[in-house]
Design a protein around this motif. Structure first.
Motif, PDB file in Angstrom:
ATOM      1  N   ASN A  91       0.816  -1.224   0.000  1.00  0.00           N
ATOM      2  CA  ASN A  91       0.000   0.000   0.000  1.00  0.00           C
ATOM      3  C   ASN A  91       0.846   1.268   0.000  1.00  0.00           C
ATOM      4  OD1 ASN A  91      -3.172  -0.390   0.412  1.00  0.00           O
ATOM      5  ND2 ASN A  91      -2.113  -2.108   1.393  1.00  0.00           N
ATOM      6  N   GLY A  92       2.146   1.136  -0.253  1.00  0.00           N
ATOM      7  CA  GLY A  92       2.981   2.315  -0.425  1.00  0.00           C
ATOM      8  C   GLY A  92       3.602   2.877   0.837  1.00  0.00           C
ATOM      9  N   VAL A  93       3.580   2.106   1.931  1.00  0.00           N
ATOM     10  CA  VAL A  93       4.226   2.526   3.174  1.00  0.00           C
ATOM     11  C   VAL A  93       5.552   1.788   3.300  1.00  0.00           C
ATOM     12  CG1 VAL A  93       4.064   2.603   5.691  1.00  0.00           C
ATOM     13  CG2 VAL A  93       2.017   2.996   4.291  1.00  0.00           C
ATOM     14  N   SER A  94       6.623   2.518   3.491  1.00  0.00           N
ATOM     15  CA  SER A  94       7.944   1.910   3.626  1.00  0.00           C
ATOM     16  C   SER A  94       8.113   1.396   5.050  1.00  0.00           C
ATOM     17  CB  SER A  94       9.019   2.952   3.309  1.00  0.00           C
ATOM     18  OG  SER A  94      10.297   2.388   3.309  1.00  0.00           O
ATOM     19  N   VAL A  95       8.397   0.087   5.194  1.00  0.00           N
ATOM     20  CA  VAL A  95       8.404  -0.558   6.505  1.00  0.00           C
ATOM     21  C   VAL A  95       9.757  -1.212   6.772  1.00  0.00           C
ATOM     22  CG1 VAL A  95       7.362  -2.356   7.951  1.00  0.00           C
ATOM     23  CG2 VAL A  95       5.929  -0.981   6.425  1.00  0.00           C
ATOM     24  N   PHE A  96      10.223  -1.053   8.020  1.00  0.00           N
ATOM     25  CA  PHE A  96      11.449  -1.708   8.467  1.00  0.00           C
ATOM     26  C   PHE A  96      11.149  -2.446   9.771  1.00  0.00           C
ATOM     27  CE2 PHE A  96      12.595   1.907   5.904  1.00  0.00           C
ATOM     28  CZ  PHE A  96      13.616   1.426   5.097  1.00  0.00           C
ATOM     29  N   SER A  97      10.828  -3.723   9.660  1.00  0.00           N
ATOM     30  CA  SER A  97      10.514  -4.497  10.861  1.00  0.00           C
ATOM     31  C   SER A  97      10.279  -5.953  10.479  1.00  0.00           C
ATOM     32  CB  SER A  97       9.265  -3.950  11.558  1.00  0.00           C
ATOM     33  OG  SER A  97       9.115  -4.512  12.839  1.00  0.00           O
ATOM     34  N   ARG A  98      10.425  -6.822  11.469  1.00  0.00           N
ATOM     35  CA  ARG A  98       9.998  -8.209  11.322  1.00  0.00           C
ATOM     36  C   ARG A  98       9.680  -8.755  12.708  1.00  0.00           C
ATOM     37  NH1 ARG A  98      13.392 -12.216  12.969  1.00  0.00           N
ATOM     38  NH2 ARG A  98      15.559 -11.648  13.401  1.00  0.00           N
ATOM     39  N   HIS A  99       8.829  -9.738  12.744  1.00  0.00           N
ATOM     40  CA  HIS A  99       8.491 -10.369  14.018  1.00  0.00           C
ATOM     41  C   HIS A  99       9.726 -11.070  14.583  1.00  0.00           C
ATOM     42  CE1 HIS A  99       5.800 -12.165  17.007  1.00  0.00           C
ATOM     43  NE2 HIS A  99       6.551 -13.251  16.895  1.00  0.00           N
ATOM     44  N   GLY A 100       9.999 -10.830  15.862  1.00  0.00           N
ATOM     45  CA  GLY A 100      11.118 -11.483  16.516  1.00  0.00           C
ATOM     46  C   GLY A 100      12.473 -10.854  16.258  1.00  0.00           C
ATOM     47  N   MET A 101      12.493  -9.638  15.721  1.00  0.00           N
ATOM     48  CA  MET A 101      13.775  -8.980  15.449  1.00  0.00           C
ATOM     49  C   MET A 101      14.593  -8.826  16.734  1.00  0.00           C
ATOM     50  SD  MET A 101      12.329  -5.143  14.733  1.00  0.00           S
ATOM     51  CE  MET A 101      10.869  -4.582  15.654  1.00  0.00           C
ATOM     52  N   THR A 102      15.913  -8.832  16.585  1.00  0.00           N
ATOM     53  CA  THR A 102      16.802  -8.649  17.729  1.00  0.00           C
ATOM     54  C   THR A 102      16.821  -7.183  18.147  1.00  0.00           C
ATOM     55  OG1 THR A 102      18.737  -8.194  16.370  1.00  0.00           O
ATOM     56  CG2 THR A 102      18.265 -10.518  16.874  1.00  0.00           C
ATOM     57  N   THR A 103      17.383  -6.928  19.309  1.00  0.00           N
ATOM     58  CA  THR A 103      17.512  -5.547  19.771  1.00  0.00           C
ATOM     59  C   THR A 103      18.337  -4.727  18.796  1.00  0.00           C
ATOM     60  OG1 THR A 103      17.331  -6.258  22.074  1.00  0.00           O
ATOM     61  CG2 THR A 103      18.314  -4.092  21.670  1.00  0.00           C
ATOM     62  N   GLU A 104      19.405  -5.313  18.279  1.00  0.00           N
ATOM     63  CA  GLU A 104      20.253  -4.605  17.313  1.00  0.00           C
ATOM     64  C   GLU A 104      19.467  -4.286  16.043  1.00  0.00           C
ATOM     65  OE1 GLU A 104      21.059  -7.408  18.884  1.00  0.00           O
ATOM     66  OE2 GLU A 104      22.511  -6.559  20.307  1.00  0.00           O
ATOM     67  N   GLU A 105      18.682  -5.250  15.560  1.00  0.00           N
ATOM     68  CA  GLU A 105      17.847  -5.004  14.386  1.00  0.00           C
ATOM     69  C   GLU A 105      16.830  -3.909  14.654  1.00  0.00           C
ATOM     70  OE1 GLU A 105      16.604  -8.616  11.761  1.00  0.00           O
ATOM     71  OE2 GLU A 105      16.754  -9.331  13.834  1.00  0.00           O
ATOM     72  N   TYR A 106      16.263  -3.939  15.849  1.00  0.00           N
ATOM     73  CA  TYR A 106      15.247  -2.942  16.189  1.00  0.00           C
ATOM     74  C   TYR A 106      15.792  -1.529  16.030  1.00  0.00           C
ATOM     75  CZ  TYR A 106      12.383   0.155  18.999  1.00  0.00           C
ATOM     76  OH  TYR A 106      11.640   1.209  19.408  1.00  0.00           O
ATOM     77  N   PHE A 107      16.937  -1.276  16.630  1.00  0.00           N
ATOM     78  CA  PHE A 107      17.484   0.083  16.564  1.00  0.00           C
ATOM     79  C   PHE A 107      17.959   0.436  15.159  1.00  0.00           C
ATOM     80  CE2 PHE A 107      17.742  -0.462  21.226  1.00  0.00           C
ATOM     81  CZ  PHE A 107      17.062   0.692  21.584  1.00  0.00           C
TER      82      PHE A 107
END
Length: 413
Positions: A91-107
């Motif tokens: 739908n045209g929203v740029s997303v950076f995430s996944r279920h279960g991401m690590t703390t390092e990935e989160y930041f």
């Protein structure tokens, strides 16, 4: 469009969830009708850090449809739903995430969400704001302001404002009447119990439920637990809230006293180490621990791990810590927000109100220039959101007559 998600092929599942949520969000639909022609967010770049599930997706897609370029990071590894992320990208929203991401990935995802150089921030926990002020200060001149949804986030913003370091205006959506009276009380109340029931399949009636913190969220959970037949024990540090809990019919005790009696423990304080070693040492075999504060610091996991001989996943979302003396303590959702880590978060109709406030706050910031600081949601916006909700339910309110208005203004009998 840049993005980083688990699997874009999951989009059809996410689209179904979003369609289901949208049909029960009449206030957002009314705002969509109100603003679609005007496009008040045209040319605006918005970075959001929110729980990426279906209700949030309705807000993010609407922000985009009203003209904004929208980038989002998930605010919690366990609340991120991969199919929703995929649907958002479609739908045209740029997303950076996944279920279960690590703390390092989160930041790293938070940094990616900010890399688009936003004009407006939509935050949940103030991590975007903190990141800009600590690591990405070159973005400060371009930010018109933002909004914050949570009690924990507002606490951080107040600290920044008091220290004189908050460099742009932030609107405290959390403190709007439409938010704390309804989202915090009825939303948290229902969704926390939903998370416990889904994850454990256990009975609540007849158990001792210990609730740490009797703010609006604590009130809501106490109300729901009591209605399900639990005996509620409230722990507090504030004498007024403690007395209010007592007058509402609940037992009030210290955590030291409640630790040996509770069957289910729920933290809703926004503070750290609320339940810790000396409390774990007193707890009964088989207790449940859940947190409904924003960060996973209220239940001291390092203390619990140190007391344990083993840890295993007993059920999805349930970690069983077997203590060295054989007692078992069950931690729900890794000590993260139990209503989102173990369920779908607040009910749709409640988030309709909160996200309407977020949308209106973004429009307000796009149209107005404010000095740095922490601001309340304008009263007219707060009232209009609630009026729209009542109108969607075909509920009419009384209005004061001219005589009544004059009477209320006068000091003369």
């Amino acid at each position: 469009m840049d993005y980083k998600i688990a699997d874009r092929g999951l989009a059809p599942s996410g689209e179904k969830k979003i369609r289901w949520a949208k049909q029960y969000m009449p206030v957002l639909r009314l705002l969509e009708e109100k603003y679609r022609k005007e496009q008040p967010l045209a040319g605006t770049v918005i970075s959001a850090c929110l729980h990426l599930e279906a209700k949030t997706a309705c807000l993010l897609i609407l922000l985009k449809d009203l003209g904004a370029k929208v980038t989002a990071a998930g605010s919690n590894p366990l609340s991120t739903q991969d199919d929703i992320c995929a649907a958002l990208v479609e739908n045209g929203v740029s997303v950076f995430s996944r279920h279960g991401m690590t703390t390092e990935e989160y930041f790293e995802n938070v940094r990616s969400a900010l890399s688009v150089k936003p004009n407006i921030i939509v935050d949940d926990g103030a991590d975007l704001v903190a990141m800009v002020h600590s690591e990405m200060r070159d973005l400060l001149p371009g930010i018109r302001g933002g909004s914050e949804e949570t009690t924990s986030g507002v606490k951080r913003l107040k600290s920044m404002a008091n220290e004189g370091v908050l460099a742009f205006p932030m609107i405290s959506v959390n403190d709007a009447h439409s938010k704390y009276l309804f989202d915090n009380r009825y939303g948290t109340g229902q969704s926390v119990m939903d998370g416990i029931l889904r994850t454990t399949n256990m009975l609540v009636a007849g158990k001792n439920v210990v609730i740490a913190g009797y703010g609006w969220c604590g009130r809501g959970v106490a109300m729901r637990a009591s209605a399900m037949g639990a005996r509620v024990i409230v722990t507090e540090i504030d004498p007024h809230r403690a007395f209010e809990a007592l007058m509402d019919g609940y037992e009030v005790a210290s955590m030291d006293d409640a630790a040996s009696r509770g069957d289910i423990f729920l933290t809703l304080t926004g503070n750290t180490r609320v339940i810790r070693r000396e409390h774990f040492e007193k707890m009964k075999d088989g207790v449940l621990l859940g947190n409904a504060g924003h960060f996973d610091v209220e239940i001291c996991k390092p203390d619990l791990l140190d007391l344990s001989s083993s840890v295993e996943e007993a059920r999805p979302g349930v970690e069983t810590y077997t203590l060295k003396d054989g007692r078992r303590i069950h931690l729900l959702g890794e000590g993260r927000l139990v209503n989102l880590a173990c369920a779908d978060g607040h009910p749709i109709e409640i988030m309709d109100l909160s996200f309407a406030l977020q949308l209106e706050s973004a429009v307000f910031l796009a149209k107005n220039t404010l000095k740095p600081g922490l601001y309340d949601v304008p009263e007219a916006i707060d009232r209009a959101v609630m009026e729209a909700k009542l109108a969607s339910l075909n509920i009419r309110l009384d209005r004061m007559s001219p005589e009544q208005e004059e009477y209320m203004k006068s000091w003369v009998e």
